[in-house]
Motif scaffolding. Structure first.
Motif, PDB file in Angstrom:
ATOM      1  N   LEU A   1       0.757  -1.241  -0.109  1.00 53.15           N
ATOM      2  CA  LEU A   1       0.108  -0.020  -0.119  1.00 53.15           C
ATOM      3  C   LEU A   1       0.833   1.358   0.167  1.00 53.15           C
ATOM      4  N   VAL A   2       1.990   1.239   0.837  1.00 53.98           N
ATOM      5  CA  VAL A   2       2.639   2.482   0.818  1.00 53.98           C
ATOM      6  C   VAL A   2       3.383   2.742  -0.701  1.00 53.98           C
ATOM      7  N   ILE A   3       3.924   1.453  -1.147  1.00 50.59           N
ATOM      8  CA  ILE A   3       4.451   1.617  -2.662  1.00 50.59           C
ATOM      9  C   ILE A   3       3.554   2.179  -3.776  1.00 50.59           C
ATOM     10  N   ALA A   4       2.247   1.764  -3.396  1.00 50.64           N
ATOM     11  CA  ALA A   4       0.993   2.280  -4.410  1.00 50.64           C
ATOM     12  C   ALA A   4       0.953   3.714  -4.202  1.00 50.64           C
ATOM     13  N   ALA A   5       0.979   3.994  -2.887  1.00 47.18           N
ATOM     14  CA  ALA A   5       0.839   5.399  -2.416  1.00 47.18           C
ATOM     15  C   ALA A   5       1.587   6.490  -3.212  1.00 47.18           C
ATOM     16  N   LEU A   6       3.034   5.888  -2.960  1.00 48.98           N
ATOM     17  CA  LEU A   6       4.152   6.775  -3.566  1.00 48.98           C
ATOM     18  C   LEU A   6       3.976   6.713  -5.092  1.00 48.98           C
ATOM     19  N   THR A   7       3.769   5.674  -5.724  1.00 54.18           N
ATOM     20  CA  THR A   7       3.497   5.610  -7.232  1.00 54.18           C
ATOM     21  C   THR A   7       2.551   6.582  -7.621  1.00 54.18           C
TER      22      THR A   7
ATOM     23  N   TYR B   1       1.509   9.168  -6.024  1.00 57.28           N
ATOM     24  CA  TYR B   1       1.848  10.449  -5.883  1.00 57.28           C
ATOM     25  C   TYR B   1       2.987  10.843  -6.790  1.00 57.28           C
ATOM     26  N   THR B   2       3.661  10.231  -7.181  1.00 57.17           N
ATOM     27  CA  THR B   2       4.428  10.472  -8.177  1.00 57.17           C
ATOM     28  C   THR B   2       3.863  10.778  -9.727  1.00 57.17           C
ATOM     29  N   GLY B   3       2.769   9.852  -9.799  1.00 60.97           N
ATOM     30  CA  GLY B   3       2.205   9.859 -10.979  1.00 60.97           C
ATOM     31  C   GLY B   3       1.380  11.569 -11.317  1.00 60.97           C
ATOM     32  N   ILE B   4       0.872  11.913 -10.114  1.00 62.76           N
ATOM     33  CA  ILE B   4       0.142  13.318 -10.038  1.00 62.76           C
ATOM     34  C   ILE B   4       1.364  14.219 -10.498  1.00 62.76           C
ATOM     35  N   LEU B   5       2.638  14.100  -9.675  1.00 63.36           N
ATOM     36  CA  LEU B   5       3.645  14.956 -10.104  1.00 63.36           C
ATOM     37  C   LEU B   5       4.137  15.120 -11.499  1.00 63.36           C
ATOM     38  N   LEU B   6       4.097  13.943 -12.052  1.00 58.01           N
ATOM     39  CA  LEU B   6       4.593  13.700 -13.598  1.00 58.01           C
ATOM     40  C   LEU B   6       3.271  14.449 -14.258  1.00 58.01           C
ATOM     41  N   LYS B   7       2.067  14.394 -13.954  1.00 56.98           N
ATOM     42  CA  LYS B   7       0.986  15.132 -14.722  1.00 56.98           C
ATOM     43  C   LYS B   7       1.181  16.574 -14.406  1.00 56.98           C
ATOM     44  N   ARG B   8       1.524  17.056 -13.223  1.00 55.21           N
ATOM     45  CA  ARG B   8       1.763  18.609 -13.013  1.00 55.21           C
ATOM     46  C   ARG B   8       2.626  19.001 -13.953  1.00 55.21           C
ATOM     47  N   CYS B   9       3.749  18.170 -14.315  1.00 55.38           N
ATOM     48  CA  CYS B   9       5.024  18.638 -15.001  1.00 55.38           C
ATOM     49  C   CYS B   9       4.339  18.569 -16.488  1.00 55.38           C
ATOM     50  N   MET B  10       3.608  17.748 -16.888  1.00 53.92           N
ATOM     51  CA  MET B  10       3.210  17.621 -18.354  1.00 53.92           C
ATOM     52  C   MET B  10       2.263  18.766 -18.692  1.00 53.92           C
TER      53      MET B  10
ATOM     54  N   ARG C   1       6.438  15.657 -23.371  1.00 55.22           N
ATOM     55  CA  ARG C   1       5.698  14.332 -23.779  1.00 55.22           C
ATOM     56  C   ARG C   1       6.494  13.131 -23.188  1.00 55.22           C
ATOM     57  N   HIS C   2       7.572  13.133 -22.710  1.00 56.23           N
ATOM     58  CA  HIS C   2       8.373  12.189 -21.992  1.00 56.23           C
ATOM     59  C   HIS C   2       8.952  12.643 -20.933  1.00 56.23           C
ATOM     60  N   TYR C   3       9.775  11.579 -20.143  1.00 51.44           N
ATOM     61  CA  TYR C   3      10.563  11.641 -19.089  1.00 51.44           C
ATOM     62  C   TYR C   3      11.667  12.560 -19.507  1.00 51.44           C
ATOM     63  N   LEU C   4      12.372  12.275 -20.678  1.00 47.75           N
ATOM     64  CA  LEU C   4      13.459  13.107 -21.076  1.00 47.75           C
ATOM     65  C   LEU C   4      13.091  14.639 -21.157  1.00 47.75           C
TER      66      LEU C   4
ATOM     67  N   HIS D   1       6.224   2.668 -15.088  1.00 47.85           N
ATOM     68  CA  HIS D   1       6.359   4.151 -15.314  1.00 47.85           C
ATOM     69  C   HIS D   1       6.675   4.633 -16.460  1.00 47.85           C
ATOM     70  N   PRO D   2       8.286   3.903 -16.816  1.00 51.27           N
ATOM     71  CA  PRO D   2       8.706   4.391 -18.126  1.00 51.27           C
ATOM     72  C   PRO D   2       8.090   4.282 -19.273  1.00 51.27           C
ATOM     73  N   ALA D   3       7.113   3.242 -19.339  1.00 49.02           N
ATOM     74  CA  ALA D   3       6.335   2.811 -20.557  1.00 49.02           C
ATOM     75  C   ALA D   3       4.857   3.824 -20.313  1.00 49.02           C
ATOM     76  N   VAL D   4       4.474   4.307 -19.200  1.00 51.63           N
ATOM     77  CA  VAL D   4       3.281   4.833 -19.070  1.00 51.63           C
ATOM     78  C   VAL D   4       2.963   6.026 -19.733  1.00 51.63           C
ATOM     79  N   LEU D   5       4.110   6.879 -19.844  1.00 51.02           N
ATOM     80  CA  LEU D   5       4.069   8.179 -20.414  1.00 51.02           C
ATOM     81  C   LEU D   5       3.728   8.285 -21.854  1.00 51.02           C
ATOM     82  N   GLN D   6       4.188   7.033 -22.406  1.00 47.85           N
ATOM     83  CA  GLN D   6       4.191   6.926 -24.049  1.00 47.85           C
ATOM     84  C   GLN D   6       2.970   6.512 -24.267  1.00 47.85           C
ATOM     85  N   PHE D   7       2.049   5.880 -23.440  1.00 47.82           N
ATOM     86  CA  PHE D   7       0.688   5.511 -23.457  1.00 47.82           C
ATOM     87  C   PHE D   7      -0.530   6.254 -23.176  1.00 47.82           C
TER      88      PHE D   7
END
Length: 224
Positions: free
Chosen positions: A53-59, A61-70, A77-80, A215-221
């Motif tokens: 559950l802790v790992i799921a929550a961290l993931t 939250y980081t997904g939310i941060l990625l969305k804010r960046c995008m 469009r990418h991590y890079l 995560h590495p693949a999700v941003l492409q999808f």
């Protein structure tokens, strides 16, 4: 075709529909991850689900941060792209190396897993070409690599989504088969498991992390 490392920071379209993207994302989080959770529980005990559950929550939250960046810049469009804006060209190169290494090692891990399973199913398998005899393990490596290779050459996410849909369907079949064997095959579900196994916590946590390693693949999808 230009590489991601040198590509301009402009919006790129993959041609993948929302449904195709859903198949790709779902497949990224299933497969080996789904199948390793029971083993992780057996190693760490039921209380190890707290780490899950802790790992799921961290993931999440980081997904939310990625969305804010995008959302902050439509050209991202990418991590890079995110790495370049945060750390410059050097950061883009470092993140590119890390991501490429991770995806390469994941591919090797899946290849080893497939070969081990095939070797257990067909222990006496071997390939004979003239006077050359290739053992079962080596032949399975070659056969598996040749079967997977065509899918590695595909760059169109619309086509890849059909392979992803097949992977999702396969996971559903596996889960259904396990349930049928337990409920109808005479195996049953009598085992109670362990509440906590401290020695098995590192193994359980590492397997839980794999469950959220898409995560590495999700941003492409997610952005068709």
């Amino acid at each position: 075709m230009s590489s991601d490392l040198g590509a301009p920071l402009t919006s790129r379209r993959t041609g993948s529909s929302s449904l195709n993207a859903c198949y790709n994302v779902t497949n990224a989080f299933l497969g080996i991850s789904l199948l390793t959770v029971p083993y992780a529980l057996s190693r760490g005990g039921w209380l190890s689900l707290v780490f899950f559950l802790v790992i799921a929550a961290l993931t999440f939250y980081t997904g939310i941060l990625l969305k804010r960046c995008m959302d902050a810049d439509p050209s991202i469009r990418h991590y890079l792209d995110i790495a370049e804006r945060a750390f410059g060209k050097r950061g883009r190169v470092i993140v590119s190396i890390i991501m490429s290494s991770e995806l390469f090692l994941i591919g090797i891990g899946l290849l080893i897993l497939e070969v081990d399973n095939l070797e257990k199913l067909f222990p006496n398998f071997a390939v004979k070409i003239g006077s050359l005899i290739i053992s079962g393990r080596c032949s399975f490596v070659i056969i598996t690599a040749l079967v997977i290779l065509p899918s590695m050459l595909l760059t169109d996410l619309t086509i890849l989504s059909y392979l992803s849909a097949m992977g999702v369907f396969t996971c559903i079949v596996i889960v259904g088969s396990i349930f049928c064997v337990g409920a109808l095959g005479g195996v049953g579900f009598q085992a109670k498991g362990t509440l906590l196994n401290v020695d098995g916590i590192p193994t359980a946590v590492s397997l839980y992390i794999v469950c959220f390693g898409g995560h590495p693949a999700v941003l492409q999808f997610i952005f068709p």
